[in-house]
Structures are given as C-alpha cells and as structure tokens.
Design an enzyme around this catalytic site. Structure first.
Site, PDB file in Angstrom:
ATOM      1  N   ASP A   1      65.937  18.861   7.811  1.00 42.92           N
ATOM      2  CA  ASP A   1      67.002  19.849   7.701  1.00 42.92           C
ATOM      3  C   ASP A   1      66.560  20.947   6.735  1.00 42.92           C
ATOM      4  O   ASP A   1      65.690  20.720   5.878  1.00 42.92           O
ATOM      5  CB  ASP A   1      68.289  19.184   7.193  1.00 42.92           C
TER       6      ASP A   1
ATOM      7  N   VAL B   1      63.237  24.196  12.119  1.00 47.32           N
ATOM      8  CA  VAL B   1      62.822  23.907  13.488  1.00 47.32           C
ATOM      9  C   VAL B   1      62.296  25.137  14.221  1.00 47.32           C
ATOM     10  O   VAL B   1      61.742  25.011  15.317  1.00 47.32           O
ATOM     11  CB  VAL B   1      63.952  23.251  14.317  1.00 47.32           C
TER      12      VAL B   1
ATOM     13  N   ASN C   1      69.031  17.167  17.049  1.00 47.44           N
ATOM     14  CA  ASN C   1      70.409  17.593  16.793  1.00 47.44           C
ATOM     15  C   ASN C   1      70.511  18.988  16.186  1.00 47.44           C
ATOM     16  O   ASN C   1      71.562  19.619  16.275  1.00 47.44           O
ATOM     17  CB  ASN C   1      71.081  16.575  15.855  1.00 47.44           C
TER      18      ASN C   1
ATOM     19  N   TYR D   1      75.788  30.742  23.452  1.00 44.61           N
ATOM     20  CA  TYR D   1      75.748  29.323  23.097  1.00 44.61           C
ATOM     21  C   TYR D   1      75.686  28.455  24.354  1.00 44.61           C
ATOM     22  O   TYR D   1      74.885  27.515  24.442  1.00 44.61           O
ATOM     23  CB  TYR D   1      76.972  28.972  22.263  1.00 44.61           C
TER      24      TYR D   1
ATOM     25  N   THR E   1      83.580  19.628  12.658  1.00 46.12           N
ATOM     26  CA  THR E   1      82.399  19.776  11.812  1.00 46.12           C
ATOM     27  C   THR E   1      82.595  20.951  10.861  1.00 46.12           C
ATOM     28  O   THR E   1      83.504  21.768  11.050  1.00 46.12           O
ATOM     29  CB  THR E   1      81.146  20.046  12.668  1.00 46.12           C
TER      30      THR E   1
END
Length: 246
Positions: free
Chosen positions: A37, A52, A78, A143, A178
């Site tokens: 992360d 990433v 993820n 998205y 989230t």
C-alpha cells in the site's frame, strides 16, 4: 477456521477499506499476510510500501514479501481508485491514471507474483472488481470502464493459468461502506439523502460491509474452493440480479 495455515498471501491496497478487511480475515484464518500500500501503517502482518503504478516499486515489494513470508500462495489484487463523471467530464489524464491503477496495477502485481504462485500447491488470485462492471451506473463512466476491464481480464487470466494450477476469480461488490464512499457522501450537497439513495439502490436496503467482501475473497482464495476458477462472485445485496416490486 484455519484453512490458510502455512500459506502466504499478498494483498494490494491492504492499508484501508476492503483491502484491510481482507488482510485481517486472511490473517485470522492462518495466513501470513503482506500488505502492499502507499500507506501500510495500519495493515496487519507485514506492511510494505508500494505504488502499483510503478513496476519497480511493485517488484521490490513482492520480492520483499516473498522473503519475509517464505512463500506466496495467494494474491489479492485490491488496490484501486474511484472516479465520478460521464464520458465527457473526466480529463484524459484522469482516464489514464484510473486505468493505470485499476487495470495495469493488477497486471504489475500479478506479473511479479506469478513465478511464486506457480510453485504453490494452492495458488489463487482474487481480483476486486465492482458491480459497476455489470450494471450501468450514472456518473461512473470511467470507473465502470476500468472495472469492466478487470472482470474481462479475470476470465482471460483464469483461462491462461488454469493449466499451471493457478486459480483466478473476482468479487463484484456493490456500494461498500469504505472511507472512499464516506468521503463521497461528505462532499454531497445532502449527505443523508445521498446515503439513503445508495442504500435503497441495493435490495437489502443497506451498504455492503468491507468484512462481507473480505469473506467472499477468502472463500475464493481458500484451498477448499479448489474447483472454483473463472468465477465472478457478486457481493452487492442482490443489486445485479434482483428486481423487487415496491
């Protein structure tokens, strides 16, 4: 359950939200977990900083994860970012950035992990996709396009690697409670009305929890699901398939 005992798992985007819930669930079920992360400070197990969108960063983090875990049996792709807007409103730079994170980020992590996964007797990849891949949602053109690519890529990867003993599946969450969703709600003109609309959009009448998505990821990654590959598992409160009469 300790069905991941003795296995090593890498979770990208494991520092918060769904990724953090996945990392905790796998650790509770016996896996040695490494979280990649931008900010892995809250992650359980081994936290490794990685971007990433940077192949060198991903390769270094995966190599470190393999050294510290001793093996890599499970990869959970993820890491991802969201975007709002129609096909006209997002800049081309934003289109490139979202695809760089959501699609190419998955490619980079998978390429780095595959040599390790091929040596595992219980190799599994689980990609975090979205209901946006299968349902037309307003103001989510960019998205949705990126997550449609993730779903198609999941099926192609499953076909490519089934002969190597590497299973590949994805989860398609609905609207999950989230930090990202809470930030969107906070920015709305009427946060309570927006929350109510999101809840009513899902037949269960509530947001999905990160822990519910994590449970689905754990099922797909578990050795007990050894006959499951090329599967898209919806965790969306029935949104993709139910048409209720009000």
């Amino acid at each position: 359950m300790k069905d991941f005992e003795g296995l090593g798992a890498v979770v990208t985007g494991g520092g918060s939200g769904i990724g953090l819930a996945v990392a905790r669930t796998l650790a509770q079920r016996g896996a040695a977990v490494a979280c990649l992360d931008l900010d892995p400070s809250e992650a359980p197990g081994t936290g490794l900083r990685a971007d990433v969108t940077d192949e060198e960063s991903v390769n270094a983090a995966v190599a470190a994860a393999a050294r510290q875990l001793g093996r890599i049996d499970v990869l959970v792709n993820n890491a991802g970012i969201g975007a709002q807007g129609t096909v006209e409103t997002n800049s081309y730079d934003e289109w490139q950035r979202v695809f760089d994170v959501n699609v190419l980020g998955l490619v980079r992590a998978t390429r780095a992990c595959l040599p390790h996964l091929r040596r595992s007797p219980a190799a599994a990849i689980v990609n975090t996709c979205s209901i946006a891949a299968t349902a037309g949602l307003p103001q989510r053109a960019l998205y949705s396009a990126s997550k449609g690519a993730v779903q198609s890529l999941t099926l192609a990867m499953a076909a490519d690697h089934v002969g190597e003993g590497v299973r590949v599946n994805c989860v398609n969450p609905g609207t999950v409670d989230t930090p990202w969703v809470r930030r969107l709600l906070a920015a709305a003109d009427d946060p309570e009305a927006e929350l109510s609309a999101l809840e009513k959009r899902q037949p269960t009448g509530r947001l999905v929890s990160a822990e519910e998505v994590a449970a689905a990821v754990a099922f797909l990654a578990s050795p007990s699901a050894g006959a499951t590959t090329g599967t898209v598992l919806a965790v969306d409160g029935g949104m993709h398939g139910l048409r209720l009469r009000r």
